[in-house]
Design a protein around this motif. Structure first.
Motif, PDB file in Angstrom:
ATOM      1  N   VAL A  71       0.858  -1.182   0.000  1.00  0.00           N
ATOM      2  CA  VAL A  71       0.000   0.000   0.000  1.00  0.00           C
ATOM      3  C   VAL A  71       0.895   1.232   0.000  1.00  0.00           C
ATOM      4  O   VAL A  71       1.848   1.313   0.784  1.00  0.00           O
ATOM      5  CB  VAL A  71      -0.918   0.038   1.243  1.00  0.00           C
ATOM      6  N   PHE A 104       0.881  -1.275  -5.177  1.00  0.00           N
ATOM      7  CA  PHE A 104       1.868  -1.768  -6.138  1.00  0.00           C
ATOM      8  C   PHE A 104       2.286  -3.158  -5.678  1.00  0.00           C
ATOM      9  O   PHE A 104       1.873  -3.604  -4.597  1.00  0.00           O
ATOM     10  CB  PHE A 104       3.054  -0.801  -6.272  1.00  0.00           C
ATOM     11  N   GLU A 108      11.620   1.426   4.758  1.00  0.00           N
ATOM     12  CA  GLU A 108      10.221   1.697   5.127  1.00  0.00           C
ATOM     13  C   GLU A 108       9.760   0.522   5.978  1.00  0.00           C
ATOM     14  O   GLU A 108       9.504  -0.560   5.459  1.00  0.00           O
ATOM     15  CB  GLU A 108       9.329   1.822   3.883  1.00  0.00           C
ATOM     16  N   GLU A 145       7.200  -1.720   7.946  1.00  0.00           N
ATOM     17  CA  GLU A 145       5.764  -1.910   7.702  1.00  0.00           C
ATOM     18  C   GLU A 145       5.219  -3.139   8.431  1.00  0.00           C
ATOM     19  O   GLU A 145       5.914  -4.150   8.587  1.00  0.00           O
ATOM     20  CB  GLU A 145       5.510  -2.048   6.185  1.00  0.00           C
ATOM     21  N   ASP A 168       9.709  -2.417   3.316  1.00  0.00           N
ATOM     22  CA  ASP A 168       9.496  -2.093   1.900  1.00  0.00           C
ATOM     23  C   ASP A 168      10.692  -1.251   1.473  1.00  0.00           C
ATOM     24  O   ASP A 168      10.640  -0.022   1.491  1.00  0.00           O
ATOM     25  CB  ASP A 168       8.160  -1.350   1.758  1.00  0.00           C
ATOM     26  N   LYS A 211      10.882  -0.060  -6.691  1.00  0.00           N
ATOM     27  CA  LYS A 211      10.237  -0.820  -5.619  1.00  0.00           C
ATOM     28  C   LYS A 211      10.372  -2.340  -5.752  1.00  0.00           C
ATOM     29  O   LYS A 211      10.437  -3.045  -4.742  1.00  0.00           O
ATOM     30  CB  LYS A 211       8.736  -0.483  -5.601  1.00  0.00           C
ATOM     31  N   GLY A 227       2.068  -0.247   4.518  1.00  0.00           N
ATOM     32  CA  GLY A 227       2.495   1.150   4.444  1.00  0.00           C
ATOM     33  C   GLY A 227       3.423   1.506   5.586  1.00  0.00           C
ATOM     34  O   GLY A 227       3.485   0.797   6.591  1.00  0.00           O
ATOM     35  N   THR A 228       4.140   2.615   5.413  1.00  0.00           N
ATOM     36  CA  THR A 228       5.154   2.991   6.405  1.00  0.00           C
ATOM     37  C   THR A 228       4.849   4.337   7.039  1.00  0.00           C
ATOM     38  O   THR A 228       4.305   5.226   6.375  1.00  0.00           O
ATOM     39  CB  THR A 228       6.555   3.032   5.753  1.00  0.00           C
TER      40      THR A 228
END
Ligand code: MN
Length: 231
Positions: free
Chosen positions: A30, A52, A82, A84, A113, A134, A202-203
């Protein structure tokens, strides 16, 4: 049946409390799911969730109590962490309502991530896909999965990351813009989820660069820690 070339092995993650492993199908991520991180990336923090993917063979699996090795990737001078919370899907489905989402979760893990930020930013500027920033090799470190029943409620858990003992990221899962259930609702409207899918949720703010030799130690309270050295 036999294959004409060697088949790739199935990626898998250890599960705490058992010698069995969780086989991985897809790795969803996310984008910008904590307000303060969205702001540090130059956005307002108010937008629908977006997603993604990373390839399953980009996972760097780190066993409990060990320090993993994270190869510094090619082509970047700005390799970002990141931290998560990762959700592991045990029961698939499409158009899963947020109210039903927890029935689909097998467990949780701590993940990173990792991002080639300079390449990601260049792709953003050019309106091109983020893949090179990524979805590169070794871009998705992960620790063992804690089954949901053992993990309990992770919605208020602390999430943090230290580099060489210095805190870089420190927040709480309660600050997710789209919480775990809402994320599953949105994601399953776009893709049919299946057992073995991982979701990097997400981070929080505080992302920054690491260099060779740095020690990354991150965690989510209740799920243990993830430790790697950049090689
Ligand atoms: Mn991320």
């Amino acid at each position: 049946m036999s294959f004409v070339i060697p088949a790739s092995p199935v990626a898998s993650v250890p599960v705490l409390g058992t010698s069995d492993r969780f086989p991985v199908r897809r790795v969803y991520c996310v984008g910008r799911n904590y307000e303060e991180h969205a702001k540090e990336m130059g956005f307002t923090g108010r937008e629908p969730p977006f997603f993604f993917l990373k390839p399953a063979d980009a996972l760097v699996v780190v066993d409990a109590g060990t320090t993993g090795s994270l190869p510094y990737p090619s082509l970047t001078q700005n390799f970002h962490h990141e931290i998560e919370l990762v959700v592991a899907i045990g029961v698939g489905g499409r158009n899963i309502a947020a109210a039903d989402a927890f029935k689909h979760i097998y467990g949780y893990a701590v993940g990173l991530d990792m991002t080639r930020r300079d390449l990601q930013n260049e792709m953003k500027k050019q309106g091109r896909p983020w893949c090179i920033g990524k979805a590169f090799d070794h871009g998705a470190p992960i620790g063992p999965i804690t089954p949901a029943a053992q993990a309990g409620d992770v919605s208020q858990a602390d999430i943090w990351l230290q580099v060489n003992g210095e805190t870089r990221q420190s927040s709480t899962v309660a600050k997710l813009i789209w919480n775990i259930a809402e994320t599953i609702e949105h994601l399953s409207a776009a893709w049919e989820l299946a057992p073995g899918d991982l979701i990097y949720t997400g981070t929080p703010e505080g992302v920054s660069a690491v260099v060779r030799g740095d020690l990354l130690e991150g965690g989510v309270s209740g799920l243990g820690e993830l430790k790697l050295r950049v090689a």
